[in-house]
Motif scaffolding. Sequence first.
Motif, mmCIF file in Angstrom:
data_model
loop_
_atom_site.group_PDB
_atom_site.id
_atom_site.type_symbol
_atom_site.label_atom_id
_atom_site.label_comp_id
_atom_site.label_asym_id
_atom_site.label_seq_id
_atom_site.Cartn_x
_atom_site.Cartn_y
_atom_site.Cartn_z
ATOM 1 N N ILE A 157 -4.952 -19.742 5.205
ATOM 2 C CA ILE A 157 -4.715 -18.417 5.376
ATOM 3 C C ILE A 157 -3.299 -18.737 6.110
ATOM 4 C CG2 ILE A 157 -5.724 -16.984 6.876
ATOM 5 C CD1 ILE A 157 -5.005 -14.847 4.751
ATOM 6 N N SER A 158 -2.572 -18.639 5.866
ATOM 7 C CA SER A 158 -1.250 -19.065 7.290
ATOM 8 C C SER A 158 -1.193 -17.697 7.880
ATOM 9 C CB SER A 158 -0.267 -19.388 6.039
ATOM 10 O OG SER A 158 0.314 -18.182 5.706
ATOM 11 N N LYS A 159 -0.408 -17.537 9.502
ATOM 12 C CA LYS A 159 -0.029 -17.037 9.601
ATOM 13 C C LYS A 159 1.066 -15.940 9.455
ATOM 14 C CE LYS A 159 -0.475 -18.842 14.345
ATOM 15 N NZ LYS A 159 -0.276 -19.535 16.064
ATOM 16 N N SER A 160 1.808 -16.215 8.697
ATOM 17 C CA SER A 160 2.530 -14.891 8.051
ATOM 18 C C SER A 160 1.831 -14.640 6.795
ATOM 19 C CB SER A 160 3.670 -16.200 7.512
ATOM 20 O OG SER A 160 3.253 -16.525 6.535
ATOM 21 N N GLU A 161 0.934 -14.971 6.278
ATOM 22 C CA GLU A 161 0.256 -14.390 5.289
ATOM 23 C C GLU A 161 -0.784 -13.047 5.712
ATOM 24 O OE1 GLU A 161 -1.048 -16.807 0.883
ATOM 25 O OE2 GLU A 161 -1.738 -17.974 3.513
ATOM 26 N N LEU A 162 -1.422 -13.649 6.698
ATOM 27 C CA LEU A 162 -1.805 -12.760 8.254
ATOM 28 C C LEU A 162 -2.130 -11.368 8.625
ATOM 29 C CD1 LEU A 162 -5.179 -12.256 8.416
ATOM 30 C CD2 LEU A 162 -4.433 -14.015 10.829
ATOM 31 N N GLY A 163 -0.110 -11.626 9.094
ATOM 32 C CA GLY A 163 0.592 -11.045 8.945
ATOM 33 C C GLY A 163 1.195 -9.645 8.298
ATOM 34 N N ALA A 164 0.891 -10.419 6.807
ATOM 35 C CA ALA A 164 0.984 -8.802 5.845
ATOM 36 C C ALA A 164 -0.144 -8.515 5.868
ATOM 37 C CB ALA A 164 1.543 -9.812 4.640
ATOM 38 N N PHE A 165 -1.441 -8.478 6.178
ATOM 39 C CA PHE A 165 -2.287 -7.305 5.612
ATOM 40 C C PHE A 165 -1.698 -6.142 7.437
ATOM 41 C CE2 PHE A 165 -4.866 -11.402 4.536
ATOM 42 C CZ PHE A 165 -4.671 -11.305 3.117
ATOM 43 N N PRO A 218 8.686 -3.273 3.381
ATOM 44 C CA PRO A 218 8.084 -4.155 2.329
ATOM 45 C C PRO A 218 7.206 -5.388 2.617
ATOM 46 C CG PRO A 218 10.305 -3.897 3.561
ATOM 47 C CD PRO A 218 9.321 -3.541 4.110
ATOM 48 N N LYS A 219 7.026 -6.226 3.409
ATOM 49 C CA LYS A 219 5.847 -7.197 3.231
ATOM 50 C C LYS A 219 4.596 -6.831 3.415
ATOM 51 C CE LYS A 219 9.670 -10.580 3.926
ATOM 52 N NZ LYS A 219 9.991 -11.710 4.648
ATOM 53 N N TYR A 220 4.116 -6.251 2.810
ATOM 54 C CA TYR A 220 2.961 -4.984 3.342
ATOM 55 C C TYR A 220 1.636 -5.848 1.832
ATOM 56 C CZ TYR A 220 -1.521 -2.126 2.346
ATOM 57 O OH TYR A 220 -2.691 -1.464 2.641
ATOM 58 N N MET A 221 0.898 -6.531 2.039
ATOM 59 C CA MET A 221 -0.075 -6.682 1.216
ATOM 60 C C MET A 221 -1.243 -6.218 1.157
ATOM 61 S SD MET A 221 -0.579 -11.335 0.335
ATOM 62 C CE MET A 221 -0.991 -11.586 1.864
ATOM 63 N N GLU A 222 -2.204 -6.195 0.819
ATOM 64 C CA GLU A 222 -3.340 -5.901 0.131
ATOM 65 C C GLU A 222 -3.992 -7.137 0.803
ATOM 66 O OE1 GLU A 222 -5.219 -2.935 -2.564
ATOM 67 O OE2 GLU A 222 -3.307 -2.259 -2.821
ATOM 68 N N CYS A 223 -5.606 -6.411 1.572
ATOM 69 C CA CYS A 223 -6.685 -7.491 1.812
ATOM 70 C C CYS A 223 -7.323 -8.075 1.079
ATOM 71 C CB CYS A 223 -7.153 -7.217 3.076
ATOM 72 S SG CYS A 223 -7.929 -7.939 4.076
ATOM 73 N N GLY A 224 -7.267 -7.796 0.003
ATOM 74 C CA GLY A 224 -8.224 -8.492 -1.242
ATOM 75 C C GLY A 224 -9.650 -8.231 -0.319
ATOM 76 N N ASP A 225 -10.904 -8.462 -1.375
ATOM 77 C CA ASP A 225 -12.560 -8.764 -1.037
ATOM 78 C C ASP A 225 -12.699 -10.245 -0.353
ATOM 79 O OD1 ASP A 225 -13.171 -5.683 -1.434
ATOM 80 O OD2 ASP A 225 -13.547 -5.775 -3.556
ATOM 81 N N GLN A 226 -12.147 -10.550 -0.873
ATOM 82 C CA GLN A 226 -11.777 -12.319 -0.740
ATOM 83 C C GLN A 226 -12.030 -12.573 1.018
ATOM 84 O OE1 GLN A 226 -10.860 -15.371 -3.371
ATOM 85 N NE2 GLN A 226 -12.004 -16.770 -2.705
#
Length: 78
Positions: free
Chosen positions: A32-40, A47-55
């Motif tokens: 996982i990239s730092k930017s993907e991680l930061g979205a969590f 606007p760039k929020y992302m839900e953290c999935g179970d996986q």
Amino acid sequence: MTNNDIFKKLRVALKLRDDEIVKILELVDFRISKSELGAFFRNEDHPKYMECGDQVLRNFLNGLIIHLRGPMPKNEKK
């Protein structure tokens, strides 16, 4: 409580930086990239929020076990 909340609380409690979390996830072959991680870790209304999935959370917890305890010893056959 969402996966994002759990992830945030663990990050704060263990004083982990993003690069350390990336390395912990790599211990279980999860990239996982730092930017993907930061979205969590953003606010839900961002606007760039992302839900953290179970996986993601499951892999982080498994990697955290390895990070804190070390890898499982291999059983030696006699």
